[in-house]
Enzyme design. Structure first.
Site, short mmCIF file in Angstrom:
data_model
loop_
_atom_site.label_atom_id
_atom_site.label_comp_id
_atom_site.label_asym_id
_atom_site.label_seq_id
_atom_site.Cartn_x
_atom_site.Cartn_y
_atom_site.Cartn_z
N TRP A 504 0.81 -1.22 0.00
CA TRP A 504 0.00 0.00 0.00
C TRP A 504 0.85 1.27 0.00
O TRP A 504 0.49 2.27 0.62
CB TRP A 504 -0.98 0.00 1.19
CG TRP A 504 -1.72 -1.29 1.30
CD1 TRP A 504 -2.74 -1.71 0.49
CD2 TRP A 504 -1.48 -2.34 2.24
NE1 TRP A 504 -3.16 -2.96 0.88
CE2 TRP A 504 -2.40 -3.38 1.95
CE3 TRP A 504 -0.59 -2.50 3.30
CZ2 TRP A 504 -2.45 -4.55 2.68
CZ3 TRP A 504 -0.63 -3.68 4.02
CH2 TRP A 504 -1.55 -4.69 3.71
N HIS A 505 1.95 1.25 -0.73
CA HIS A 505 2.82 2.42 -0.84
C HIS A 505 2.82 2.97 -2.27
O HIS A 505 3.79 3.59 -2.69
CB HIS A 505 4.26 2.08 -0.42
CG HIS A 505 4.42 1.84 1.04
ND1 HIS A 505 5.64 1.51 1.61
CD2 HIS A 505 3.54 1.90 2.06
CE1 HIS A 505 5.48 1.36 2.93
NE2 HIS A 505 4.21 1.58 3.21
N TYR A 506 1.75 2.74 -3.01
CA TYR A 506 1.74 3.19 -4.41
C TYR A 506 1.76 4.72 -4.48
O TYR A 506 1.28 5.41 -3.59
CB TYR A 506 0.55 2.61 -5.17
CG TYR A 506 -0.80 2.78 -4.52
CD1 TYR A 506 -1.53 3.94 -4.69
CD2 TYR A 506 -1.36 1.76 -3.76
CE1 TYR A 506 -2.77 4.11 -4.11
CE2 TYR A 506 -2.62 1.90 -3.18
CZ TYR A 506 -3.31 3.08 -3.36
OH TYR A 506 -4.54 3.24 -2.79
#
Length: 525
Positions: A504-506
């Site tokens: 979830w680091h996009y």
């Protein structure tokens, strides 16, 4: 639209004021009954000095600081995080991500790469969904992007006083820490917020009671007289003035409440007043496109009037690929999320978590997979249930060690799927397209294997389950929708490709120098 130099100076002054004077007179504790309310109660037309679109990790602190000097509207398409029990409890971390209801704080999507992902739909943004690890950026990065180090350090202190804590470091996390040091991820840097090579214990946004603190808590710094937070308010379009302007200027937004009623908010007259877009890596480029700023042909294909042909909107999308090994434990493990990190010289980060949240891999599917593996590997069936059953109950005797790569170098793109802002855009991240990313993943997986086989970690693994069996097990789990290859059981390169997940680091889509300038204002051609 974006941040002007005057705005940045205003934020800097406000932050320094908070640091120097703790006794500012007006503030309110969450859940903000005087200034946060459902959008259905909003007037059909309203006026503010600043309109912020997106109440996440950028929108909340911006609203808090700007409210000290101006009238601020913060629009969030989700609800408050405080009423969601799964958000607030570390033990139910995965339950929030698994919630696929229409009003879930986690809006699921699958990239065209076949990787299952989530997009925040709640005040506090990603900080209400993620694993809660906190670390400062490196000094080299701050210098590279040209930020003011005084402002950066003031911001760190301001955030840390409200939402960052020292993790408890119980047995599982301690074993991983010691394993990383044993296999050479050095030096050991102890507990620190700083980004430094080696092994360290970082900060967490979960307090000692396992309660999550999010960016929404930073609104406790806001002046209630200067801020309005509207919840369940989905912005459909940003309005621009073009007549008499050297370039288009954002002057308002259209948003809809849960009943579909249209509301409009406009800027008051004033040279500093701005619409600020902080809707995240998916929402920000999506909103620009819906407002007429983006690749001309793509906008026209969706029937959107083109305000500016900007082909770089939606480009440069990246997601840090994550790969992991799930490890059944012969002894109980604590419920923990990311606390320890090994920051390697080859730019892979090694992290770990443990406990009941790993039901997200599908506990029943996991049990079935163990039975299959037992038949294939000759494991004693009398031993097997004691290794499976803990994974199916609340104390869950299992953990995961993962690696994620820095960057990454591989990039993709985002495009509209529909004109409906409630719908997710179509996203391609192109995981491992750049072979250098794949090399880092392989090095990271080798380090994980060394940690699992280390003396320090030996208490938390079954000797009857060799690493090769754990790798084979991962290939049978529903991590993503990508095809599996037989060679992945023996090739770490193929294992990385086949089992890649998100952490979830996009990021990307509105990159500095491509879509916005160094003042974070949209660049007009």
């Amino acid at each position: 639209m974006g941040f002007s130099e005057d705005l940045k100076r205003s934020i800097f002054a406000a932050l320094l004021g908070f640091l120097l004077f703790h006794g500012f007179g007006f503030s309110e504790k969450a859940p903000y009954s005087t200034f946060a309310r459902d959008a259905r109660s909003a007037p059909l037309v309203s006026y503010y000095d600043y309109i912020i679109v997106g109440g996440g990790t950028s929108g909340c602190p911006l609203a808090a600081t700007l409210s000290q000097r101006a009238a601020v509207l913060l629009l969030e398409r989700g609800d408050l995080p405080y009423s969601h029990l799964t958000i607030n409890n570390i033990a139910t971390f995965a339950a929030t991500l698994a919630d696929t209801s229409p009003t879930s704080p986690s809006q699921a999507f699958i990239s065209t790469d076949g990787v299952i992902n989530s997009r925040a739909r709640v005040l506090g943004g990603g900080s209400a969904l993620n694993a809660g690890f906190y670390s400062r950026a490196s000094g080299a990065y701050v210098g590279k992007v040209g930020w003011d180090p005084r402002l950066v350090n003031a911001s760190y202190d301001w955030v840390e006083r409200k939402v960052v804590f020292r993790p408890p470091m119980l047995e599982w996390q301690t074993a991983v820490r010691d394993g990383l040091v044993e296999v050479g991820v050095l030096p050991y840097n102890g507990f620190t917020y700083e980004h430094v090579y080696g092994t360290k214990v970082g900060g967490t946004i979960f307090d000692q009671d396992g309660r999550r603190h999010t960016a929404a808590d930073l609104l406790e710094y806001a002046d209630p007289r200067g801020v309005t937070v509207l919840l369940n308010a989905t912005v459909h379009q940003i309005f621009f003035e073009t007549k008499g302007q050297p370039r288009p200027r954002a002057h308002g937004v259209e948003f809809r409440d849960q009943q579909g009623i249209i509301h409009r908010a406009y800027l008051n007259m004033g040279p500093m007043n701005e619409v600020i877009l902080t809707a995240g890596a998916l929402g920000s480029p999506q909103m620009l496109m819906l407002s007429g700023i983006g690749p001309k042909a793509h906008l026209m294909a969706h029937g959107i009037e083109v305000l500016m042909d900007q082909p770089m909107v939606g480009q440069g999308m990246s997601d840090n690929p994550m790969n992991a090994i799930l490890i059944p434990s012969p002894r109980p493990v604590e419920v923990s999320l990311i606390q320890v990190v090994g920051i390697t010289r080859f730019d892979s980060y090694i992290e770990a978590a443990s406990g009941s949240q790993f039901s997200y891999v599908g506990s029943h599917r996991l049990a079935a997979n163990f039975e299959i593996l037992a038949n294939q590997t000759g494991l004693n069936n009398t031993v097997l249930p004691s290794e499976i059953n803990p994974l199916l109950n609340p104390t869950s005797q299992a953990g995961v060690i993962l690696e994620k790569i820095m960057g990454p170098l591989s990039t993709g793109h985002l495009e509209l799927l529909t004109r409906d802002p409630y719908d997710n855009p179509r996203v391609t991240f192109n995981y491992f397209k750049d072979p250098r990313d794949l090399k880092k993943c392989v090095q990271g997986m080798r380090t994980i294997i060394q940690v699992i086989e280390s003396r320090s970690f030996s208490r938390f693994r079954y000797r009857t389950l060799p690493v090769q069996t754990l790798i084979s097990m991962m290939l049978t789990l529903p991590m993503n929708t990508r095809p599996r290859h037989i060679s992945a059981a023996f090739s770490l390169e193929q294992f990385c490709i086949d089992t890649v997940m998100t952490i979830w680091h996009y990021h990307g889509g509105c990159q500095v120098g491509r879509v916005v300038d160094h003042d974070y204002k949209v660049s007009w051609s």
